[in-house]
Write a protein that holds these residues in place. Structure first.
Motif, PDB file in Angstrom:
ATOM      1  N   HIS A  43       1.036  -0.909   0.051  1.00 49.54           N
ATOM      2  CA  HIS A  43       0.130   0.163  -0.031  1.00 49.54           C
ATOM      3  C   HIS A  43       0.946   1.342   0.090  1.00 49.54           C
ATOM      4  CE1 HIS A  43      -3.981  -1.749   1.570  1.00 49.54           C
ATOM      5  NE2 HIS A  43      -3.286  -2.834   1.019  1.00 49.54           N
ATOM      6  N   HIS A  92      -1.020  -0.621  -4.474  1.00 48.28           N
ATOM      7  CA  HIS A  92      -2.105  -0.077  -4.096  1.00 48.28           C
ATOM      8  C   HIS A  92      -2.080   1.222  -3.743  1.00 48.28           C
ATOM      9  CE1 HIS A  92      -6.412  -0.962  -1.551  1.00 48.28           C
ATOM     10  NE2 HIS A  92      -6.019   0.448  -1.821  1.00 48.28           N
ATOM     11  N   ILE A  94      -3.632   4.853  -2.703  1.00 48.22           N
ATOM     12  CA  ILE A  94      -4.678   6.208  -2.584  1.00 48.22           C
ATOM     13  C   ILE A  94      -4.250   6.982  -1.545  1.00 48.22           C
ATOM     14  CG2 ILE A  94      -6.693   4.088  -3.034  1.00 48.22           C
ATOM     15  CD1 ILE A  94      -6.872   3.801   0.096  1.00 48.22           C
ATOM     16  N   LYS A 123      -3.471  -0.664  -8.718  1.00 49.29           N
ATOM     17  CA  LYS A 123      -4.450  -0.566  -8.337  1.00 49.29           C
ATOM     18  C   LYS A 123      -4.839   0.723  -7.592  1.00 49.29           C
ATOM     19  CE  LYS A 123      -6.294  -3.009  -4.500  1.00 49.29           C
ATOM     20  NZ  LYS A 123      -6.591  -4.407  -4.046  1.00 49.29           N
ATOM     21  N   GLY A 158     -11.637  -0.451  -3.747  1.00 49.16           N
ATOM     22  CA  GLY A 158     -12.911  -0.237  -3.234  1.00 49.16           C
ATOM     23  C   GLY A 158     -13.175   0.571  -2.388  1.00 49.16           C
ATOM     24  N   GLY A 160     -13.946   4.465  -0.147  1.00 50.46           N
ATOM     25  CA  GLY A 160     -14.823   5.513  -0.310  1.00 50.46           C
ATOM     26  C   GLY A 160     -16.317   5.155  -0.372  1.00 50.46           C
ATOM     27  N   ASN A 197     -12.969  -3.170  -6.767  1.00 47.67           N
ATOM     28  CA  ASN A 197     -13.363  -3.864  -5.595  1.00 47.67           C
ATOM     29  C   ASN A 197     -14.483  -3.027  -4.596  1.00 47.67           C
ATOM     30  OD1 ASN A 197     -11.815  -5.982  -5.829  1.00 47.67           O
ATOM     31  ND2 ASN A 197     -10.073  -5.090  -4.609  1.00 47.67           N
ATOM     32  N   ILE A 232     -15.231  -6.131   0.477  1.00 45.45           N
ATOM     33  CA  ILE A 232     -14.476  -5.850   1.595  1.00 45.45           C
ATOM     34  C   ILE A 232     -15.079  -5.230   2.583  1.00 45.45           C
ATOM     35  CG2 ILE A 232     -11.902  -5.271   2.451  1.00 45.45           C
ATOM     36  CD1 ILE A 232     -11.546  -5.073  -0.759  1.00 45.45           C
ATOM     37  N   LEU A 234     -15.064  -3.604   5.879  1.00 43.71           N
ATOM     38  CA  LEU A 234     -14.057  -2.944   6.662  1.00 43.71           C
ATOM     39  C   LEU A 234     -14.334  -2.540   8.159  1.00 43.71           C
ATOM     40  CD1 LEU A 234     -12.744  -0.161   4.164  1.00 43.71           C
ATOM     41  CD2 LEU A 234     -11.456  -2.456   4.736  1.00 43.71           C
ATOM     42  N   VAL A 235     -13.758  -3.118   9.303  1.00 46.24           N
ATOM     43  CA  VAL A 235     -14.231  -3.048  10.586  1.00 46.24           C
ATOM     44  C   VAL A 235     -13.859  -1.665  11.015  1.00 46.24           C
ATOM     45  CG1 VAL A 235     -14.314  -3.814  13.075  1.00 46.24           C
ATOM     46  CG2 VAL A 235     -14.248  -5.281  10.962  1.00 46.24           C
ATOM     47  N   TYR A 236     -14.813  -0.790  11.581  1.00 45.91           N
ATOM     48  CA  TYR A 236     -14.475   0.499  11.997  1.00 45.91           C
ATOM     49  C   TYR A 236     -13.494   0.730  12.955  1.00 45.91           C
ATOM     50  CZ  TYR A 236     -14.868   5.300  14.134  1.00 45.91           C
ATOM     51  OH  TYR A 236     -14.784   6.525  14.585  1.00 45.91           O
ATOM     52  N   LYS A 272     -13.471 -10.522   1.000  1.00 48.86           N
ATOM     53  CA  LYS A 272     -12.235 -10.408   1.798  1.00 48.86           C
ATOM     54  C   LYS A 272     -12.381 -10.281   3.267  1.00 48.86           C
ATOM     55  CE  LYS A 272      -8.984  -8.095  -0.490  1.00 48.86           C
ATOM     56  NZ  LYS A 272      -8.298  -6.866  -1.210  1.00 48.86           N
ATOM     57  N   ASP A 295      -6.581 -10.561   1.983  1.00 45.12           N
ATOM     58  CA  ASP A 295      -5.915  -9.262   1.277  1.00 45.12           C
ATOM     59  C   ASP A 295      -4.382  -9.719   1.070  1.00 45.12           C
ATOM     60  OD1 ASP A 295      -6.280  -6.056   0.427  1.00 45.12           O
ATOM     61  OD2 ASP A 295      -4.479  -6.581   1.404  1.00 45.12           O
TER      62      ASP A 295
HETATM   63  O1  V47 Z   1     -12.151   4.280   2.151  1.00 46.27           O
HETATM   64  C1  V47 Z   1     -10.971   5.120   6.767  1.00 46.27           C
HETATM   65  C2  V47 Z   1     -11.619   3.118   5.356  1.00 46.27           C
HETATM   66  C3  V47 Z   1     -10.744   3.009   3.287  1.00 46.27           C
HETATM   67  C4  V47 Z   1     -11.255   4.135   8.815  1.00 46.27           C
HETATM   68  O2  V47 Z   1     -10.069  -2.509  -2.633  1.00 46.27           O
HETATM   69  C5  V47 Z   1     -11.548   3.159   7.668  1.00 46.27           C
HETATM   70  O3  V47 Z   1      -8.561  -4.179  -2.294  1.00 46.27           O
HETATM   71  C6  V47 Z   1     -11.718   1.652   9.437  1.00 46.27           C
HETATM   72  O4  V47 Z   1     -10.502   1.090   0.720  1.00 46.27           O
HETATM   73  N1  V47 Z   1     -11.823   2.532  10.362  1.00 46.27           N
HETATM   74  C7  V47 Z   1      -9.236   2.783   2.511  1.00 46.27           C
HETATM   75  N2  V47 Z   1     -11.654   1.943   7.945  1.00 46.27           N
HETATM   76  C8  V47 Z   1      -8.965   1.417   2.526  1.00 46.27           C
HETATM   77  C9  V47 Z   1      -9.797   0.445   1.467  1.00 46.27           C
HETATM   78  C10 V47 Z   1      -9.193  -0.900   0.969  1.00 46.27           C
HETATM   79  C11 V47 Z   1      -8.413  -1.659   2.020  1.00 46.27           C
HETATM   80  C12 V47 Z   1      -8.112  -2.652   1.511  1.00 46.27           C
HETATM   81  C13 V47 Z   1      -8.131  -3.390   0.404  1.00 46.27           C
HETATM   82  C14 V47 Z   1      -8.984  -2.605  -0.354  1.00 46.27           C
HETATM   83  C15 V47 Z   1      -9.288  -3.089  -1.784  1.00 46.27           C
HETATM   84  C16 V47 Z   1      -9.582  -1.244  -0.246  1.00 46.27           C
HETATM   85  O5  V47 Z   1     -10.456   2.800   4.752  1.00 46.27           O
HETATM   86  C17 V47 Z   1     -11.303   4.098   3.311  1.00 46.27           C
HETATM   87  C18 V47 Z   1     -12.250   4.081   4.598  1.00 46.27           C
HETATM   88  O6  V47 Z   1     -13.509   3.599   4.047  1.00 46.27           O
HETATM   89  N3  V47 Z   1     -11.212   3.940   6.513  1.00 46.27           N
HETATM   90  N4  V47 Z   1     -10.968   5.253   8.299  1.00 46.27           N
HETATM   91  C19 V47 Z   1     -11.355   3.557  10.179  1.00 46.27           C
HETATM   92  N5  V47 Z   1     -11.136   4.614  11.194  1.00 46.27           N
END
Ligand code: V47
Length: 344
Positions: A43, A92, A94, A123, A158, A160, A197, A232, A234-236, A272, A295
């Motif tokens: 990343h 990756h 971003i 990516k 993926g 946003g 994604n 995917i 994503l846990v906050y 994922k 991942d």
């Molecule tokens: O868009 C930001 C998230 C994303 C927090 O496409 C948070 O393979 C948790 O999109 N707690 C970026 N999440 C990461 C992402 C990603 C990661 C791995 C693989 C892929 C893929 C994409 O992280 C942001 C947002 O949604 N994010 N802050 C937080 N506090």
């Protein structure tokens, strides 16, 4: 044709956890057997200066995290040079929404990477970044997406997507790309024959209903385009940001959400368990609850780790592969679009 609707999916949350796991595992086994996919990736987050203010974000330079940076192209290429030597096959890339770089700053780095390493998979740029660049520099989405293709971007990550429900979205990230725009951008990307994604940020102020609504909106677009490779959740992560919650989500609720995602979103082939936000241990357990992808090794990660995830330095390949094997699954190295490279 998947007939699980909002109400049915919500009822699934009331199932016994292990029954739910078995149902999701059956679907996982049909699609992937015991294979667990991963890739060797890096990343890169080139700038944290951001014109937007998402409450959940701990990465962007702001009052809580006042360390603005923008990498030079030389710095980025140094990273890429180094990781290619280590066998990395995907970068990756971003960033935050920096209003000062110019759009060429992005495109040029993609070109430089592809010129030097044509085989590396780029990516890059979330739909939130595409929307920002389009608005800020007065382009249409089509124009930005065409520029990305020309500059060598292979697939879109993926990020946003957050939560598509407009009420929650307004509360957690007002002013950023809307849900309809996020989906429109991915649709246009898929129409160019490209893959992407899709994520879902959960475990904050959203309800179960909001999660299912999010998943159903993805399923609808996927029925139309077939362009999503992977979902995917994503846990906050709760630290260093402005989105306060009463109590963190439990492992039980995370596993239920993974399992239900596998069942409802059966037209997106891969699910994922992103170990960065779930922890490695829970990601390994999630393999029994529908997840077939972990991942990758990541090497360095700045966005989730800023909010408390233990991912700043990635994970060693040997350890990663060993953990998947020890948990009873077959580690399969994949490329970024899920061609198998090596069964470890
Ligand atoms: O868009 C930001 C998230 C994303 C927090 O496409 C948070 O393979 C948790 O999109 N707690 C970026 N999440 C990461 C992402 C990603 C990661 C791995 C693989 C892929 C893929 C994409 O992280 C942001 C947002 O949604 N994010 N802050 C937080 N506090």
């Amino acid at each position: 044709m998947n007939t699980i609707d909002l109400q049915t999916a919500l009822q699934l949350y009331n199932e016994d956890l292990f029954t739910l796991g078995q149902m999701a595992d059956e679907k996982r086994q049909q699609l992937h057997g015991k294979k667990t996919y991963f890739n060797i990736n890096r990343h890169i987050n080139p700038t944290n200066i951001c014109a937007d203010v998402c409450k959940f974000c701990a990465y962007s330079a702001n009052r809580k995290n006042p360390n603005p940076y923008t990498m030079s192209h030389e710095q980025i290429m140094q990273i890429v040079d180094g990781v290619v030597q280590d066998g990395v096959k995907e970068v990756h890339i971003i960033s935050a929404h920096n209003p000062d770089t110019g759009i060429e700053w992005y495109l040029d780095i993609f070109r430089k990477i592809k010129e030097k390493y044509p085989a590396i998979h780029v990516k890059a740029l979330t739909a939130a970044e595409v929307d920002f660049l389009a608005r800020h520099y007065g382009h249409t989405y089509d124009a930005v997406l065409d520029m990305m293709v020309d500059a060598g971007v292979d697939s879109m990550p993926g990020g946003g997507a957050e939560i598509f429900d407009e009420g929650v979205r307004d509360y957690i990230c007002k002013g950023k790309v809307t849900s309809d725009q996020w989906l429109e951008i991915h649709k246009k990307w898929h129409q160019r024959g490209k893959k992407s994604n899709v994520t879902m940020l959960f475990g904050h102020v959203e309800s179960r209903e909001h999660r299912i609504d999010h998943i159903l909106r993805i399923r609808e677009l996927q029925d139309e385009t077939g362009g999503f490779n992977c979902f995917i959740p994503l846990v906050y992560q709760t630290e260093n940001n402005y989105l306060k919650i009463d109590k963190p989500i439990t492992a039980d609720e995370i596993l239920r959400t993974m399992a239900i995602s596998r069942l409802v979103l059966d037209n997106v082939p891969n699910l994922k368990a992103y170990w960065v936000t779930s922890t490695v241990n829970l990601a390994l357990v999630a393999q029994e609850f529908g997840a077939n992808d972990l991942d990758g090794t990541i090497q360095k990660e700045s966005i989730n780790s800023a909010a408390g995830a233990k991912s700043a330095n990635g994970i060693e390949l040997d350890e990663f592969v060993g953990l998947i094997k020890d948990s009873g699954f077959t580690p399969v190295e994949r490329d970024s679009v899920y061609n198998e490279i090596k069964v470890w």
